[in-house]
Scaffold this motif. Structure first.
Motif, short mmCIF file in Angstrom:
data_model
loop_
_atom_site.label_atom_id
_atom_site.label_comp_id
_atom_site.label_asym_id
_atom_site.label_seq_id
_atom_site.Cartn_x
_atom_site.Cartn_y
_atom_site.Cartn_z
N ALA A 67 0.71 -0.99 -0.04
CA ALA A 67 -0.06 -0.08 -0.13
C ALA A 67 0.76 1.22 -0.13
N ALA A 68 1.98 1.05 0.91
CA ALA A 68 2.76 2.48 0.81
C ALA A 68 3.42 2.60 -0.62
N VAL A 69 3.89 1.46 -1.22
CA VAL A 69 4.56 1.92 -2.59
C VAL A 69 3.35 2.23 -3.45
N LEU A 70 2.33 1.58 -3.52
CA LEU A 70 1.31 2.19 -4.57
C LEU A 70 0.94 3.82 -4.01
N TYR A 71 0.88 3.99 -3.06
CA TYR A 71 0.43 5.54 -2.40
C TYR A 71 1.79 6.44 -3.15
N GLY A 72 2.74 5.94 -3.05
CA GLY A 72 3.99 6.61 -3.54
C GLY A 72 3.71 6.92 -5.15
N LEU A 73 3.47 6.05 -5.78
CA LEU A 73 3.46 5.87 -7.04
C LEU A 73 2.22 6.51 -7.58
N LEU A 74 1.09 6.87 -6.79
CA LEU A 74 -0.22 7.49 -7.08
C LEU A 74 0.07 9.01 -6.92
N GLY A 75 0.92 9.42 -6.28
CA GLY A 75 1.26 10.82 -5.90
C GLY A 75 1.80 11.53 -7.26
N PHE A 76 2.40 10.91 -8.23
CA PHE A 76 3.19 11.56 -9.38
C PHE A 76 1.99 11.89 -10.46
N TYR A 77 2.47 13.16 -10.95
CA TYR A 77 1.31 13.61 -12.07
C TYR A 77 2.31 14.41 -12.98
N GLN A 78 1.76 14.52 -14.37
CA GLN A 78 2.41 15.33 -15.17
C GLN A 78 1.50 16.44 -15.84
N VAL A 79 2.37 17.61 -15.82
CA VAL A 79 1.76 18.86 -16.26
C VAL A 79 2.23 19.53 -17.57
N ASP A 80 1.17 19.46 -18.62
CA ASP A 80 1.77 19.53 -20.12
C ASP A 80 2.45 21.05 -19.97
N ALA A 81 2.88 21.37 -21.37
CA ALA A 81 3.47 22.67 -21.60
C ALA A 81 2.78 23.50 -21.66
N ASN A 82 1.34 23.62 -21.92
CA ASN A 82 0.45 24.49 -22.02
C ASN A 82 -0.52 24.67 -20.88
N GLU A 83 -0.02 23.96 -19.99
CA GLU A 83 -0.91 24.21 -18.67
C GLU A 83 -0.23 24.48 -17.36
N SER A 84 -0.98 24.99 -16.34
CA SER A 84 -0.71 24.98 -15.02
C SER A 84 -1.48 24.25 -14.10
N ALA A 85 -0.80 23.98 -13.01
CA ALA A 85 -1.58 23.04 -11.96
C ALA A 85 -1.75 23.96 -10.60
N VAL A 86 -2.80 23.94 -10.19
CA VAL A 86 -2.98 24.70 -8.91
C VAL A 86 -3.34 23.52 -7.93
N VAL A 87 -2.62 23.65 -6.84
CA VAL A 87 -2.43 22.64 -5.88
C VAL A 87 -2.94 23.24 -4.42
N LEU A 88 -3.83 22.35 -4.07
CA LEU A 88 -4.38 22.67 -2.79
C LEU A 88 -4.36 21.56 -1.63
N ARG A 89 -3.60 21.86 -0.51
CA ARG A 89 -3.35 21.15 0.36
C ARG A 89 -4.21 21.24 1.66
N LEU A 90 -4.83 20.11 1.57
CA LEU A 90 -6.13 20.07 2.98
C LEU A 90 -7.10 21.35 2.77
#
Length: 383
Positions: A67-90
């Protein structure tokens, strides 16, 4: 020394004691898994012993690792060159990520990707009231893109709805400041530009993160009930413009010609003035010289002036009538006929030259002078 070599006491590296249950064959896979489970159970607080762990116990430790390994893998994401990502924490704004590979803790952070280069189009239609209390049907297109990802995602609940309402408000304000004629024809570009400026002010004030690219007033016309009357007005306005252009073209054609003619007349007048002045000056000088000659020899000068005057008069006429003083006969000299007859005779006979005609003319003039002189002499004798 290997565990299965002679003298190795058949020691099993897996801790199985003295010998293999299978009689010297390869180790049992189930036994290996049980031993591994016992060791992991010991690491995570389970009981282990020489006889093995408790039978039937669920492998929680292994599940936790997976589960820890899967949790770490699911946290990765890709942002394309024409995009911006807004991150909300809690649920609270954390950061805005640019293009590339990023990681965030799942279930703690939420990521919203926004396309920053896509140009979108919104269309607004409706009937609006102009400054002169007329109704106009308008179709407006607004092209826009996202300029601030954080503001677009967080500052307003529904950016598209805010854009539509702000567009409608800005357009009604601008149309309400223009006449119907201006909105339909004369000020279409101004209406679009003013609407874009006012709309951008509204969006910046609301902090929507939207940037207006261009505003196009695609259609502006009167309502269908009065469209025919406005078509007539438009046609009359076009005729007015056409007639003005034709009048301007005619003026551009006539005015230069008139100016050239006026300049030519002015120059001819100046030339005539110069000619008259110079002729008068020449006559004055000639008269002064004649006066000097007359003062020296009055009779000769008077005779010369008389002959020059007669010659001038006779050279400008084709018929001469001579009245000799004291005589009853009048001499008629048709010079044009004589000249024509002499020319015809010369052409026919081809042996009479112009010198002969000139000699005849000189003789006539000499005869006239002789008769005039004799008459004057006789007149003096009678006196």
């Amino acid at each position: 020394m290997a565990w299965n070599e002679p003298g190795g006491n058949d020691k099993d590296p897996w801790g199985g004691g003295g010998g293999n249950r299978n009689g010297g064959g390869p180790p049992d896979l189930d036994e290996i898994l049980r031993k591994l489970q016992r060791k992991l159970g010991g690491l995570f607080g389970g009981r282990s012993g020489a006889g093995g762990g408790e039978p039937g116990k669920f492998p929680w430790a292994l599940i936790a690792i997976v589960a820890a390994v899967l949790y770490g893998l699911l946290g990765f994401y890709q942002v394309d060159a024409n995009e911006s990502a807004v991150v909300l924490r809690l649920g609270k704004y954390h950061s805005t990520e640019a293009s590339g590979l990023h990681w965030n803790p799942p279930l703690i952070d939420s990521v919203t990707k926004v396309n920053m280069t896509e140009v979108r189009t919104e269309r607004t239609t409706g009937q609006m009231l102009t400054e002169d209390a007329n109704i106009v049907d308008i179709i407006l297109q607004v092209q826009w893109y996202i300029d601030d990802a954080e503001a677009y995602v967080l500052r307003v609940a529904d950016p598209l709805k805010s854009l539509q309402e702000a567009t409608d408000s800005a357009l009604r304000h601008v149309v309400g400041s223009e006449s119907l004629d201006g909105v339909i024809s004369k000020s279409r570009g101004k209406v679009a530009n003013d609407t874009q400026e006012r709309l951008q002010e509204y969006l910046d004030m609301y902090q929507t993160g939207i940037q207006i690219n261009v505003v196009n007033l695609t259609e502006a016309k009167a309502p269908p009930e009065v469209q025919d009357a406005f078509d007539d007005v438009t046609k009359a306005r076009e005729d007015e413009v056409r007639l003005q252009n034709e009048a301007q073209a005619y003026a551009n054609e006539v005015i230069p010609v008139a100016r050239g003619r006026a300049q030519r007349i002015k120059e001819e007048a100046e030339a005539y003035k110069t000619k008259v002045v110079e002729l008068a000056h020449g006559e004055t000088v000639r008269f002064e010289k004649l006066l000097q000659e007359y003062q020296r020899a009055p009779e000769v000068t008077r005779e010369r002036l008389y002959l020059d005057t007669v010659q001038t008069v006779m050279s400008n006429t084709s018929k001469v009538m001579v009245d000799v003083e004291g005589g009853n006969n009048m001499m008629y000299l048709p010079l044009d006929k004589l000249a024509q007859g002499g020319a015809d005779s010369a052409i026919q006979r081809k042996h009479v030259s112009p010198a002969v005609i000139e000699e005849v003319s000189d003789r006539v003039m000499e005869r006239i002078r002789t008769e005039v002189s004799n008459n004057r002499r006789n007149r003096g004798t009678v006196r």
